[in-house]
Design a protein around this motif. Sequence first.
Motif, PDB file in Angstrom:
ATOM      1  N   PRO A 129      33.532  33.191  48.547  1.00 37.28           N
ATOM      2  CA  PRO A 129      34.134  31.852  48.644  1.00 37.28           C
ATOM      3  C   PRO A 129      34.959  31.422  47.434  1.00 37.28           C
ATOM      4  CG  PRO A 129      31.819  31.675  48.038  1.00 37.28           C
ATOM      5  CD  PRO A 129      32.081  33.136  48.259  1.00 37.28           C
ATOM      6  N   THR A 174      29.622  32.558  42.181  1.00 35.09           N
ATOM      7  CA  THR A 174      29.573  32.626  43.641  1.00 35.09           C
ATOM      8  C   THR A 174      28.822  31.433  44.210  1.00 35.09           C
ATOM      9  OG1 THR A 174      29.601  35.056  43.554  1.00 35.09           O
ATOM     10  CG2 THR A 174      28.859  34.034  45.606  1.00 35.09           C
ATOM     11  N   SER A 206      30.400  28.631  46.651  1.00 37.97           N
ATOM     12  CA  SER A 206      29.791  28.344  47.953  1.00 37.97           C
ATOM     13  C   SER A 206      29.393  26.869  48.045  1.00 37.97           C
ATOM     14  CB  SER A 206      28.570  29.243  48.149  1.00 37.97           C
ATOM     15  OG  SER A 206      28.014  29.066  49.417  1.00 37.97           O
ATOM     16  N   THR A 233      32.494  24.995  48.690  1.00 35.64           N
ATOM     17  CA  THR A 233      32.931  25.205  50.077  1.00 35.64           C
ATOM     18  C   THR A 233      32.163  24.307  51.042  1.00 35.64           C
ATOM     19  OG1 THR A 233      33.503  27.497  49.593  1.00 35.64           O
ATOM     20  CG2 THR A 233      33.170  26.929  51.904  1.00 35.64           C
ATOM     21  N   GLU A 276      22.939  23.699  49.472  1.00 33.36           N
ATOM     22  CA  GLU A 276      23.618  24.989  49.340  1.00 33.36           C
ATOM     23  C   GLU A 276      23.428  25.560  47.936  1.00 33.36           C
ATOM     24  OE1 GLU A 276      25.928  28.295  50.446  1.00 33.36           O
ATOM     25  OE2 GLU A 276      24.982  26.728  51.643  1.00 33.36           O
TER      26      GLU A 276
END
Length: 289
Positions: free
Chosen positions: A34, A112, A116, A119, A126
Amino acid sequence: MSFLTKEKRFIILQVTCVVIFAGRAWQHLFWDAPFRSILWDQALLEDFVLRHLEMDWNEYATDVRIDNNIQRFIQCTGVLFALSAISVFTIKKYIKLSTGIITLGIFILMLTAFASFKTKFFQIGEWLEFGTQIFSPVIYLLLIHKILSHKKLITLAKIAISITFIGHGFYAFGYYPQPGNYVDMVINITGSQEDLVRAFLRLVGALDFTAAILIFIPNTNKPALVYCIFWGFLTAAARIVSLFDFDFALQTLHQSLHLTVYRLSHSLLPLWVLVETLRMNTNYDSSKK
């Protein structure tokens, strides 16, 4: 109680780190990550693009060469994750080099996780779900370098497990809209009606919150850890089971296996904590005799 030997307890933590890095390596090498949520953020990068790349934002966002470079960066991080997985095994022989590679791997894991998180519109659930994935290699390095006592490492691992299952719980319980892939996975596996599946997920979410608390209480930590081991494994395995197609076995495994592999840490880290807890309790009981 041979299953509590020091070597076997160590191997559990070692495998935990390997599956995290190996799963993420597979994802980054063959699929996607992402990072574009950061690298295509106009508010964040437009000034940099104008000043240093001498392009306007529309040129940057639509330039195929830029997208190809982003994909190369993603694949390079996949190579780093693969090297990190190898370094978990080689750290005792090449301690400085392996420590450096694993540390870089942890940093990319954190990047990462943030990408994420961004995103998903900064939903805290999350971010929390990455708890065991980020903390497991940190705990491994702290153990190898003997920076913290086992007791403190276990406490740190419990914190990682707790925040991961709280993150699970936010989605399953419905604090955030229950993800369609959660619902679809359960329907595909059990064949149940959607309303029943959503009620089941709410129950699981409540259990996740409960387990996240009970692992810190001496009288309840063992059954709570067993729940985390069991449910962590099932949620990881569900990625393969729900997506598997016998007619396209290799293709569906290629698509879903990495999703299962790095999520196995949600089961393996609680397993490591459980065997370490049993070991400490055994030593304590022996000292009282």
